[in-house]
Design an enzyme around this catalytic site. Structure first.
Site, PDB file in Angstrom:
ATOM      1  N   ASP A   1      35.758  33.834  29.988  1.00 45.44           N
ATOM      2  CA  ASP A   1      36.365  33.974  31.313  1.00 45.44           C
ATOM      3  C   ASP A   1      36.984  35.368  31.457  1.00 45.44           C
ATOM      4  O   ASP A   1      37.841  35.760  30.671  1.00 45.44           O
ATOM      5  CB  ASP A   1      37.456  32.910  31.500  1.00 45.44           C
ATOM      6  CG  ASP A   1      38.104  32.996  32.873  1.00 45.44           C
ATOM      7  OD1 ASP A   1      37.584  32.347  33.799  1.00 45.44           O
ATOM      8  OD2 ASP A   1      39.111  33.723  33.020  1.00 45.44           O
TER       9      ASP A   1
ATOM     10  N   TYR B   1      41.261  42.228  35.461  1.00 50.71           N
ATOM     11  CA  TYR B   1      41.672  42.285  34.057  1.00 50.71           C
ATOM     12  C   TYR B   1      41.271  43.610  33.419  1.00 50.71           C
ATOM     13  O   TYR B   1      41.845  43.999  32.398  1.00 50.71           O
ATOM     14  CB  TYR B   1      41.034  41.158  33.229  1.00 50.71           C
ATOM     15  CG  TYR B   1      41.357  39.756  33.627  1.00 50.71           C
ATOM     16  CD1 TYR B   1      42.364  39.453  34.551  1.00 50.71           C
ATOM     17  CD2 TYR B   1      40.652  38.685  33.076  1.00 50.71           C
ATOM     18  CE1 TYR B   1      42.634  38.148  34.909  1.00 50.71           C
ATOM     19  CE2 TYR B   1      40.929  37.376  33.423  1.00 50.71           C
ATOM     20  CZ  TYR B   1      41.914  37.107  34.349  1.00 50.71           C
ATOM     21  OH  TYR B   1      42.177  35.804  34.697  1.00 50.71           O
TER      22      TYR B   1
ATOM     23  N   LYS C   1      35.854  37.073  38.500  1.00 54.43           N
ATOM     24  CA  LYS C   1      36.587  36.758  39.729  1.00 54.43           C
ATOM     25  C   LYS C   1      36.663  37.951  40.667  1.00 54.43           C
ATOM     26  O   LYS C   1      36.793  39.095  40.220  1.00 54.43           O
ATOM     27  CB  LYS C   1      38.006  36.281  39.393  1.00 54.43           C
ATOM     28  CG  LYS C   1      38.037  35.151  38.371  1.00 54.43           C
ATOM     29  CD  LYS C   1      39.444  34.751  37.988  1.00 54.43           C
ATOM     30  CE  LYS C   1      39.452  33.895  36.744  1.00 54.43           C
ATOM     31  NZ  LYS C   1      39.268  34.683  35.506  1.00 54.43           N
TER      32      LYS C   1
ATOM     33  N   HIS D   1      39.799  34.982  43.243  1.00 52.38           N
ATOM     34  CA  HIS D   1      40.947  34.939  42.345  1.00 52.38           C
ATOM     35  C   HIS D   1      42.203  34.380  43.016  1.00 52.38           C
ATOM     36  O   HIS D   1      42.972  33.642  42.395  1.00 52.38           O
ATOM     37  CB  HIS D   1      41.213  36.352  41.814  1.00 52.38           C
ATOM     38  CG  HIS D   1      41.833  36.386  40.465  1.00 52.38           C
ATOM     39  ND1 HIS D   1      41.562  37.367  39.544  1.00 52.38           N
ATOM     40  CD2 HIS D   1      42.717  35.556  39.853  1.00 52.38           C
ATOM     41  CE1 HIS D   1      42.257  37.138  38.431  1.00 52.38           C
ATOM     42  NE2 HIS D   1      42.966  36.054  38.601  1.00 52.38           N
TER      43      HIS D   1
END
Length: 316
Positions: free
Chosen positions: A47, A52, A77, A110
């Site tokens: 994931d 990120y 996402k 997200h």
């Protein structure tokens, strides 16, 4: 018996999502090694997310592993600055390019809140406040539906939505969300909300399956750490497992995927070692320790009321 480590759940699309995955938030520089360790340990569910900053590392690790792409379930996402329908396809392509992949198994929105369009992931004014934009998440989601038709996303879903927001998607969209990724752990069980998802055939993935003590969410020292919860510790002793492993097994026992994050090779391997299944009475014991304690509520920072009507909604 299929162990928890190899267990999968069937999505509404017919695809199988592994019960346990590796979360890759934070520690960008450590993620390539962490993902490689996870894949070597047997994980087949990774994931990540655009915000990120770990998609390049994830892609490199998957390539290095030598495991066929078709055997790994990869989620990423859509970030909040790419909610405009015209930006959604390009945003997915940017993720695919960084991952070095032709498709995602799952692409999630997200958050239901849109930031100002552009390349700045956190656009802010002179006072440091995030600049949001009036883009309806329903329009964003409809643009995501086109990605399924193109084959670049095998499934789509959402993350951090309220029940009303999901109901609105179900009423107006063509493709129902295959997955809702949200904060669930023994101290925030969201039982009614989870039942709603089950009724509608939406799979739930738990993030922060151990709670979250990260300082980014503010201090929660008065509650201690979930992993020290005496119920989890005691049940762990019974099976010769850690409280972390018990928390993961509890989520899987309820039919949810769990995505613990770690950069420690030992912990990554330990989290995957959940070949035991909890006995029903132990699941019930954990069901009884719900504190309705939500760690991740970005409402104030985002200038948007998140999690309306849900357990653990913090007063902002």
């Amino acid at each position: 018996m299929v162990s928890n480590a190899q267990k999968t759940f069937k999505l509404s699309t017919g695809a199988q999502i592994p019960a346990i995955g590796l979360g890759t938030w934070q520690d960008e520089s450590a993620q390539e090694a962490a993902v490689l360790v996870a894949l070597q340990a047997g994980y087949r569910h990774i994931d990540t997310a655009r915000c990120y900053g770990t998609e390049v590392a994830v892609g490199k690790a998957i390539k290095q592993s030598g495991i066929p792409r078709s055997e790994i379930f990869v989620t990423s996402k859509l970030w909040n600055n790419k909610h405009h329908p015209d930006d959604v396809g390009q945003a997915l392509q940017a993720s695919l390019d960084d991952l070095g992949m032709e498709y995602l198994d799952l692409f999630l929105m997200h958050w239901p809140v849109a930031f100002k369009r552009g390349d700045d992931p956190f656009p802010s004014d002179k006072d440091g406040n995030l600049i949001t934009e009036d883009i309806d998440y329903l329009d964003t989601y409809k643009a995501m539906e086109g990605l399924v038709k193109s084959g670049k996303a095998k499934a789509i879903g959402v993350s951090n939505f309220s029940q009303q927001e999901i109901e609105r998607i179900l009423t107006n969209a063509t493709i129902k969300p295959a997955v809702h990724q949200m904060e669930i752990h023994p101290w925030l069980q969201q039982k009614d909300f989870f039942e709603f998802h089950r009724k509608h055939g939406i799979h739930v993935t738990q993030y922060s399956p151990f709670g979250n003590q990260n300082e980014i969410y503010g201090s929660r020292e008065q509650h201690g750490q979930l992993v020290n919860d005496k119920t989890l510790v005691e049940i762990g002793k019974k099976y010769g497992k850690t409280s972390n492993q018990v928390a993961l097994a509890w989520g899987i026992a309820h039919g949810r995927s769990v995505i613990p994050k770690s950069k420690s090779p030992e912990r990554i391997t330990q989290n995957f070692d959940i070949v035991f299944e909890l006995e029903p009475e132990d699941v019930e014991k954990i069901d009884s320790i719900d504190k309705k304690l939500r760690f991740n509520d970005s409402s104030k920072d985002f200038g948007y009321e998140l999690f309306t009507g849900l357990d653990g909604k913090q007063k902002v």
